[in-house]
Every structure is written in structure tokens, then in C-alpha cells.
Design a protein around this motif. Structure first.
Motif, mmCIF file in Angstrom:
data_model
loop_
_atom_site.group_PDB
_atom_site.id
_atom_site.type_symbol
_atom_site.label_atom_id
_atom_site.label_comp_id
_atom_site.label_asym_id
_atom_site.label_seq_id
_atom_site.Cartn_x
_atom_site.Cartn_y
_atom_site.Cartn_z
ATOM 1 N N PRO A 249 9.436 25.045 15.518
ATOM 2 C CA PRO A 249 8.883 26.120 16.346
ATOM 3 C C PRO A 249 9.399 27.512 15.983
ATOM 4 O O PRO A 249 8.617 28.465 15.932
ATOM 5 N N ALA A 250 10.709 27.650 15.739
ATOM 6 C CA ALA A 250 11.260 28.978 15.451
ATOM 7 C C ALA A 250 10.709 29.530 14.149
ATOM 8 O O ALA A 250 10.295 30.697 14.071
ATOM 9 N N GLN A 251 10.714 28.704 13.110
ATOM 10 C CA GLN A 251 10.195 29.164 11.820
ATOM 11 C C GLN A 251 8.695 29.415 11.873
ATOM 12 O O GLN A 251 8.192 30.332 11.214
ATOM 13 N N LEU A 252 7.978 28.603 12.648
ATOM 14 C CA LEU A 252 6.544 28.814 12.773
ATOM 15 C C LEU A 252 6.242 30.178 13.387
ATOM 16 O O LEU A 252 5.294 30.858 12.998
ATOM 17 N N ALA A 253 7.060 30.565 14.372
ATOM 18 C CA ALA A 253 6.847 31.854 15.020
ATOM 19 C C ALA A 253 7.052 33.008 14.050
ATOM 20 O O ALA A 253 6.422 34.064 14.177
ATOM 21 N N GLU A 254 7.958 32.827 13.083
ATOM 22 C CA GLU A 254 8.268 33.884 12.115
ATOM 23 C C GLU A 254 7.445 33.774 10.843
ATOM 24 O O GLU A 254 7.471 34.675 10.002
ATOM 25 N N GLU A 255 6.741 32.665 10.652
ATOM 26 C CA GLU A 255 6.005 32.421 9.419
ATOM 27 C C GLU A 255 4.878 33.448 9.250
ATOM 28 O O GLU A 255 4.010 33.570 10.102
ATOM 29 N N ASN A 256 4.928 34.192 8.173
ATOM 30 C CA ASN A 256 3.919 35.227 7.942
ATOM 31 C C ASN A 256 3.611 35.350 6.448
ATOM 32 O O ASN A 256 3.597 36.447 5.885
ATOM 33 N N ALA A 279 8.635 41.248 -1.786
ATOM 34 C CA ALA A 279 7.706 40.481 -0.947
ATOM 35 C C ALA A 279 7.475 39.093 -1.536
ATOM 36 O O ALA A 279 7.459 38.089 -0.809
ATOM 37 N N TYR A 280 7.326 39.025 -2.845
ATOM 38 C CA TYR A 280 7.078 37.736 -3.497
ATOM 39 C C TYR A 280 8.289 36.817 -3.368
ATOM 40 O O TYR A 280 8.144 35.615 -3.109
ATOM 41 N N GLU A 281 9.492 37.379 -3.519
ATOM 42 C CA GLU A 281 10.700 36.551 -3.416
ATOM 43 C C GLU A 281 10.889 36.036 -1.992
ATOM 44 O O GLU A 281 11.330 34.897 -1.788
ATOM 45 N N THR A 282 10.581 36.863 -0.994
ATOM 46 C CA THR A 282 10.671 36.409 0.396
ATOM 47 C C THR A 282 9.709 35.252 0.645
ATOM 48 O O THR A 282 10.056 34.253 1.283
ATOM 49 N N LEU A 283 8.501 35.401 0.121
ATOM 50 C CA LEU A 283 7.481 34.373 0.304
ATOM 51 C C LEU A 283 7.868 33.066 -0.378
ATOM 52 O O LEU A 283 7.825 31.997 0.230
ATOM 53 N N THR A 284 8.270 33.138 -1.623
ATOM 54 C CA THR A 284 8.573 31.912 -2.366
ATOM 55 C C THR A 284 9.867 31.262 -1.896
ATOM 56 O O THR A 284 10.006 30.037 -1.965
#
Length: 297
Positions: A249-256, A279-284
Motif C-alpha cells: 500500500p505505501a509504495q503503491l501510493a507513491e508509485e508514479n 528521472a530515469y534512474e529513479t524509475l529504474t
């Protein structure tokens, strides 16, 4: 809603995400259109409106597959193509996403060839079994040269290229339902095909200009070509499926992830390589952590 699929079960869906295309009934040839129209009328929609997930129907599909495996000797793929589909109704229009389970099983076999060492592959599926499955596929392909899956599946992660068709406004998170008809949690993105193609094309142009040799260029091209196979009034859905149970739940709320990719492409377009890389490093990094769970015992 009374017609929307809801299941009560302790079975969790597999840790896999799905990229789906739902085509309007008008997109199908006459015979298939009549069959899918009757199917939708008999079974009702799995989701009505843009905010409803098909998580219940997807979990029911998984339960059916498990029951089939328990009932007989396991086979590498189904003997016959599925006659079932995911059904979405949006603005009064019925959209169909055929499950094409047999075709997807062949694609899964190809993935096993790419990802498993030979000795493990031979243990899971002996060479004779794989050879028979490949012979079946060759014969089927000859009779169906234009066939393509309406559903792509990725295990343990969402490929970065799958975020390209979507915008942040397409994001829907539905917590687990409780009570008389409990439903599993769902995180998904849903967008019209026209928007999806436009976003992929824009992303591809930026990537080709700025990172012509990067893997994202090839990935964007693959997604774009796949989307071109479908009716322009289709719907495109990215469903996190069983990955919601890994994120929590916590990660889902922050998942963007979609917003992060959009920001990265914007920075790349404006020539800000440092911001694009961040941005790419945060995503991967997020998906590397999820993928690492595959090795957990």
C-alpha cells in the motif's frame, strides 16, 4: 455493480503485469463480432467506466488455469484457443480483449528460451515437448498469418517502454474491496488508442534524436508497431496485476512511474541531460528492487 466480476478466493494472481488492448465490437469481422456480442451479453462486463478494474476477471482466469492444471496431466500449452475475453464498457460502447491463451502460451515458451539456462529449460519442459509445441505453432501460424495477441505479459516488473502510451491522468488505484463480494486491489492506467499512439510517437522522436542507440528507442518502436495493429477507437490498459502485492500500500501510493518517464522525456527534449538521467534512474531503481524479489526465498 452487479454485473462486474467479483471473486472470493485466497489465490493471489501471479507477479505479472499486463498490457491490454480492448477493441470495439465494430473492429471484429462479422462472425467474430456476432460471437463476442453474444459473449458480452451472456457474461456481462468485467468493468464499466474508466475507473473500474478487471482485476476480478483476471484472478478468475488464474483460478481456471490452476484448476485445469490440477485436473489433468500438465501440458506446455492449451489444446484449443480460449473463447473467453475481458469485456469493458465505456460510454455505452462494448470493448473486447480476447484472452488468446494459447497464443500467449507460445509467447511464454519463447520467453523461457530466452531467460532460462538450457539445463533448467530441459527440466521444466523436455526437448520433445517443446518440439511438439513449436510444430503446433508453426502449423497454426500458417493458417493464421495475421494473428497477434491483445495482451502482453511481463513477470516481476513493468518494462519502461510500457509506460510510454500513458499520462499521469490515466492512473487509477482501487484498494482491495471487503464485505460480501471482496475484490483484489488494482493499479492500472487506461487511455484511448489515439492518445496512446500519439504519446508513443512523441516519445520515440525524442529518444531517437537524443539517444539513437539506447534500448528505449527499440522498445518504443516495438510498442508503437504493436499498437498500430488495432482499431483506432480501441482502449489501451496497463494493469499492474499481481505486482500490487509486491509493492504494498505505501509504495503503491507513491508509485508514479508514468509521471517520472514523462518528466524524463521532457528534460531530454529540452536538452537537460542531467535531469533526464535522474528521472530515469529513479524509475529504474524502483523496478530493480521489485525484480530483485524474484530471487528471494
Amino acid at each position: 455493480m452487479p454485473n462486474v466480476t467479483a471473486v472470493r478466493t485466497s489465490v493471489l494472481p501471479p507477479y505479472a503485469a499486463h498490457l491490454r488492448v480492448y477493441e470495439p465490437l465494430a473492429a471484429f469481422p462479422a462472425a467474430a463480432r456476432t460471437r463476442w456480442q453474444a459473449y458480452a451479453a451472456a457474461n456481462g462486463p468485467d468493468a464499466e467506466g474508466a475507473d473500474q478494474p478487471v482485476a476480478g476477471a483476471a484472478l478468475a482466469e488464474q483460478r481456471e488455469a490452476l484448476a485445469e492444471l490440477a485436473a489433468r496431466t500438465p501440458r506446455p500449452l492449451p489444446e484449443h484457443e480460449s473463447e473467453r475475453a475481458f469485456v469493458r464498457v465505456l460510454d455505452g460502447v462494448v470493448h473486447i480483449c480476447p484472452r488468446t491463451t494459447r497464443l500467449r502460451s507460445w509467447l511464454a515458451l519463447e520467453e523461457l528460451h530466452r531467460t532460462l539456462p538450457a539445463h533448467l529449460l530441459d527440466t521444466v519442459l523436455p526437448p520433445a515437448v517443446r518440439a511438439a509445441a513449436e510444430a503446433d505453432r508453426t502449423a497454426w501460424r500458417t493458417a493464421h498469418p495475421d494473428a497477434r495477441p491483445w495482451i502482453l505479459t511481463s513477470r516481476w516488473e513493468v518494462p519502461v517502454r510500457w509506460f510510454l502510451p500513458f499520462g499521469e491522468e490515466d492512473r487509477r488505484y482501487v484498494p482491495a474491496g471487503e464485505g460480501e463480494r471482496p475484490t483484489p486491489p488494482a493499479l492500472f492506467y487506461l487511455t484511448p488508442m489515439v492518445q496512446a499512439r500519439r504519446r508513443v510517437a512523441r516519445g520515440y522522436r525524442v529518444l531517437r534524436e537524443r539517444l539513437p542507440r539506447g534500448p528505449l528507442v527499440e522498445g518504443a518502436e516495438q510498442v508503437g508497431r504493436w499498437l498500430e495493429e488495432f482499431h483506432p477507437r480501441s482502449l489501451v490498459e496497463l494493469d499492474y496485476g499481481g505486482l500490487v502485492h509486491l509493492l504494498g500500500p505505501a509504495q503503491l501510493a507513491e508509485e508514479n512511474s508514468v509521471a517520472e518517464l514523462t518528466a524524463g522525456l521532457g528534460a531530454l527534449r529540452s536538452g537537460d541531460g542531467e535531469a533526464a538521467l535522474a528521472a530515469y534512474e529513479t524509475l529504474t531503481a524502483r523496478w530493480r528492487k521489485v525484480l530483485a524479489l524474484r530471487q528471494a526465498s
